[in-house]
Design an enzyme around this catalytic site. Structure first.
Site, PDB file in Angstrom:
ATOM      1  N   HIS A   1      -6.432  -3.643   5.983  1.00 40.69           N
ATOM      2  CA  HIS A   1      -4.880  -3.477   6.652  1.00 40.69           C
ATOM      3  C   HIS A   1      -4.669  -4.986   6.508  1.00 40.69           C
ATOM      4  O   HIS A   1      -3.687  -6.066   7.072  1.00 40.69           O
ATOM      5  CB  HIS A   1      -4.350  -2.813   6.900  1.00 40.69           C
ATOM      6  CG  HIS A   1      -4.134  -1.351   6.173  1.00 40.69           C
ATOM      7  ND1 HIS A   1      -5.191  -0.681   7.081  1.00 40.69           N
ATOM      8  CD2 HIS A   1      -3.904  -0.932   5.247  1.00 40.69           C
ATOM      9  CE1 HIS A   1      -5.268   1.193   6.303  1.00 40.69           C
ATOM     10  NE2 HIS A   1      -4.366   0.998   5.354  1.00 40.69           N
TER      11      HIS A   1
ATOM     12  N   GLY B   1      -3.518  -5.371  -1.737  1.00 41.34           N
ATOM     13  CA  GLY B   1      -5.485  -5.079  -1.642  1.00 41.34           C
ATOM     14  C   GLY B   1      -5.624  -5.013  -2.859  1.00 41.34           C
ATOM     15  O   GLY B   1      -4.984  -4.064  -3.174  1.00 41.34           O
TER      16      GLY B   1
ATOM     17  N   MET C   1      -0.293   2.797   4.291  1.00 46.01           N
ATOM     18  CA  MET C   1       0.166   4.703   4.528  1.00 46.01           C
ATOM     19  C   MET C   1      -0.208   4.637   6.264  1.00 46.01           C
ATOM     20  O   MET C   1      -0.853   6.301   6.280  1.00 46.01           O
ATOM     21  CB  MET C   1      -0.467   5.586   3.438  1.00 46.01           C
ATOM     22  CG  MET C   1       0.432   4.936   2.617  1.00 46.01           C
ATOM     23  SD  MET C   1       0.045   6.848   1.554  1.00 46.01           S
ATOM     24  CE  MET C   1      -2.048   7.158   1.364  1.00 46.01           C
ATOM     25  N   GLY C   2      -0.722   3.830   6.833  1.00 47.69           N
ATOM     26  CA  GLY C   2      -1.250   3.775   8.333  1.00 47.69           C
ATOM     27  C   GLY C   2      -2.433   3.679   8.200  1.00 47.69           C
ATOM     28  O   GLY C   2      -3.455   4.102   7.770  1.00 47.69           O
TER      29      GLY C   2
ATOM     30  N   SER D   1     -11.106   1.554   4.142  1.00 50.05           N
ATOM     31  CA  SER D   1     -10.345   2.929   3.933  1.00 50.05           C
ATOM     32  C   SER D   1     -10.326   4.271   4.699  1.00 50.05           C
ATOM     33  O   SER D   1     -11.027   4.282   5.667  1.00 50.05           O
ATOM     34  CB  SER D   1     -10.575   3.161   1.973  1.00 50.05           C
ATOM     35  OG  SER D   1     -10.115   4.701   2.278  1.00 50.05           O
ATOM     36  N   SER D   2      -8.555   4.115   4.836  1.00 48.97           N
ATOM     37  CA  SER D   2      -8.848   5.343   6.039  1.00 48.97           C
ATOM     38  C   SER D   2      -8.899   6.697   5.696  1.00 48.97           C
ATOM     39  O   SER D   2      -9.602   7.228   6.674  1.00 48.97           O
ATOM     40  CB  SER D   2      -6.550   5.169   5.910  1.00 48.97           C
ATOM     41  OG  SER D   2      -6.716   3.779   5.841  1.00 48.97           O
TER      42      SER D   2
ATOM     43  N   LYS E   1      -8.430  -3.565  -3.555  1.00 50.64           N
ATOM     44  CA  LYS E   1      -9.302  -2.631  -3.644  1.00 50.64           C
ATOM     45  C   LYS E   1      -8.735  -1.285  -4.010  1.00 50.64           C
ATOM     46  O   LYS E   1      -9.171  -0.725  -5.241  1.00 50.64           O
ATOM     47  CB  LYS E   1      -8.999  -1.653  -1.858  1.00 50.64           C
ATOM     48  CG  LYS E   1      -9.569  -0.911  -1.785  1.00 50.64           C
ATOM     49  CD  LYS E   1     -10.238  -0.306  -1.267  1.00 50.64           C
ATOM     50  CE  LYS E   1     -10.719   1.746  -1.086  1.00 50.64           C
ATOM     51  NZ  LYS E   1      -9.483   1.973  -0.758  1.00 50.64           N
TER      52      LYS E   1
HETATM   53  P1  AMP Z   1      -3.461   2.144   2.453  1.00 47.16           P
HETATM   54  O1  AMP Z   1      -2.441   2.468   3.603  1.00 47.16           O
HETATM   55  O2  AMP Z   1      -4.651   2.130   1.554  1.00 47.16           O
HETATM   56  O3  AMP Z   1      -2.155   2.162   1.111  1.00 47.16           O
HETATM   57  O4  AMP Z   1      -3.968   0.738   1.768  1.00 47.16           O
HETATM   58  C1  AMP Z   1      -2.343  -0.768   2.562  1.00 47.16           C
HETATM   59  C2  AMP Z   1      -2.982  -1.562   1.681  1.00 47.16           C
HETATM   60  O5  AMP Z   1      -3.940  -2.317   1.748  1.00 47.16           O
HETATM   61  C3  AMP Z   1      -2.677  -1.630   0.155  1.00 47.16           C
HETATM   62  O6  AMP Z   1      -1.980  -2.354  -0.394  1.00 47.16           O
HETATM   63  C4  AMP Z   1      -4.029  -1.567  -0.043  1.00 47.16           C
HETATM   64  O7  AMP Z   1      -4.978  -1.414  -1.021  1.00 47.16           O
HETATM   65  C5  AMP Z   1      -5.003  -2.254   1.449  1.00 47.16           C
HETATM   66  N1  AMP Z   1      -5.730  -2.070   1.434  1.00 47.16           N
HETATM   67  C6  AMP Z   1      -6.856  -0.596   1.567  1.00 47.16           C
HETATM   68  N2  AMP Z   1      -7.832  -0.250   2.023  1.00 47.16           N
HETATM   69  C7  AMP Z   1      -8.083  -2.575   1.780  1.00 47.16           C
HETATM   70  C8  AMP Z   1      -9.536  -2.909   2.025  1.00 47.16           C
HETATM   71  N3  AMP Z   1     -10.814  -2.431   2.457  1.00 47.16           N
HETATM   72  N4  AMP Z   1      -9.278  -4.514   1.483  1.00 47.16           N
HETATM   73  C9  AMP Z   1      -8.376  -4.842   1.440  1.00 47.16           C
HETATM   74  N5  AMP Z   1      -7.354  -4.216   0.844  1.00 47.16           N
HETATM   75  C10 AMP Z   1      -6.859  -2.910   1.707  1.00 47.16           C
END
Ligand code: AMP
Length: 284
Positions: free
Chosen positions: A38, A149, A31-32, A187-188, A151
């Protein structure tokens, strides 16, 4: 230069050409507002393909009505630079919500069991939105492999199950959690935290590490482990526990004793940020 694609038809054409040229496509959905977590997924994706597509889309269907959809942080130019430096070759970023959900849209992917636990309980439409958008991304980007991830552990289980159940010919890869030096999972949403809240936020990882150590030293009762974690988190003035659970790492069903590697997962609200983290508890 990284190629930026904003529309579905162009992404599909690109994918068809890559496949015709016998190139393997690896997808990293995001989600950027990219961070090192990421980027670690992008690096992992490079092991599975030569065209590395990073999707950037703040997917409205995975947010509930009272959640942070409109506040979600964005930094598109920076994301492109970071993704490219980590080895991405294409950014797929739909230029509007209508590009993904045109007028009249009415088709959703919903799992029967896995969403009835953990985050699915406090976020009732979340996993339906995730499964739907990932299905669409699989059909648009046509990847051979996709990296997620750990996470978002429940999300990874949902995608794995969905890929198996719907016969997606996509290898689903789980990548380790990347943390800040003090243990906070990147985390974003950490951007929502004030300086003081940022300090309090280390309690999530501390609670998990405490439980992992307790298990190593012989504590096996789930009730005891959860109580100790809750006590540690409650020391922080703004921490509001959503859940602390110890579950089977495949089905997410409850367990009462940690007698094998078991998942501990938690969600805690600190100010405006709802933070999640998890860890495997492994008895010696
Ligand atoms: P998001 O942008 O938060 O939707 O995350 C996109 C991808 O990045 C998802 O597969 C998350 O699980 C992964 N991700 C987010 N934060 C982390 C982190 N700290 N370590 C590993 N993967 C992550």
């Amino acid at each position: 230069m990284i190629r930026v694609i904003h529309n579905v038809a162009e992404m599909q054409r690109f994918a068809d050409e890559a496949r015709r040229d016998d190139k393997a496509i690896a997808l990293v959905p995001t989600m950027g507002f990219l961070h090192e977590g990421h980027l670690s997924l992008i690096r992992e994706a490079k092991q599975h393909g030569s065209e590395i597509v990073v999707s950037i889309f703040v997917n409205p269907t995975q947010f509930g009505p009272d959640e942070d959809l409109s506040a979600y942080p964005r930094a598109f130019e920076m994301d492109c630079q970071m993704a490219e430096s980590a080895g991405a070759t294409v950014i797929f970023s739909p230029d509007s919500n209508e590009e993904m959900y045109p007028e009249g849209y009415q088709t959703y992917v919903k799992l029967e069991e896995l969403p009835n636990h953990l985050c699915g309980l406090s976020r009732p439409v979340h996993f339906r939105g995730v499964a739907t958008v990932v299905t669409k991304l699989f059909n648009i980007v046509k990847p051979h492999a996709a990296v997620f991830g750990k996470k978002d552990f429940q999300q990874l289980l949902v995608i794995r199950r969905m890929a198996r159940d719907l016969n997606f010919d996509v290898k689903v890869i789980g990548a380790p959690i990347v943390r800040e030096p003090d243990g906070l999972a990147m985390s974003s949403r950490n951007a929502y935290l004030s300086q003081d809240q940022r300090k309090q936020a280390t309690c999530l990882n501390q609670a998990l590490r405490q439980a992992a150590e307790q298990v190593k030293s012989g504590v096996t009762k789930v009730g005891d482990l959860v109580n100790a974690a809750a006590a540690l988190i409650r020391e922080q003035p703004e921490a509001e526990i959503d859940y602390i659970e110890i579950r089977d790492p495949e089905t997410l069903e409850p367990v009462s004793i940690v007698d094998r590697p078991i998942l501990m997962a938690l969600a805690v609200k600190i100010g405006k940020a709802r933070l999640i983290d998890n860890m495997m508890l492994e008895p010696t």
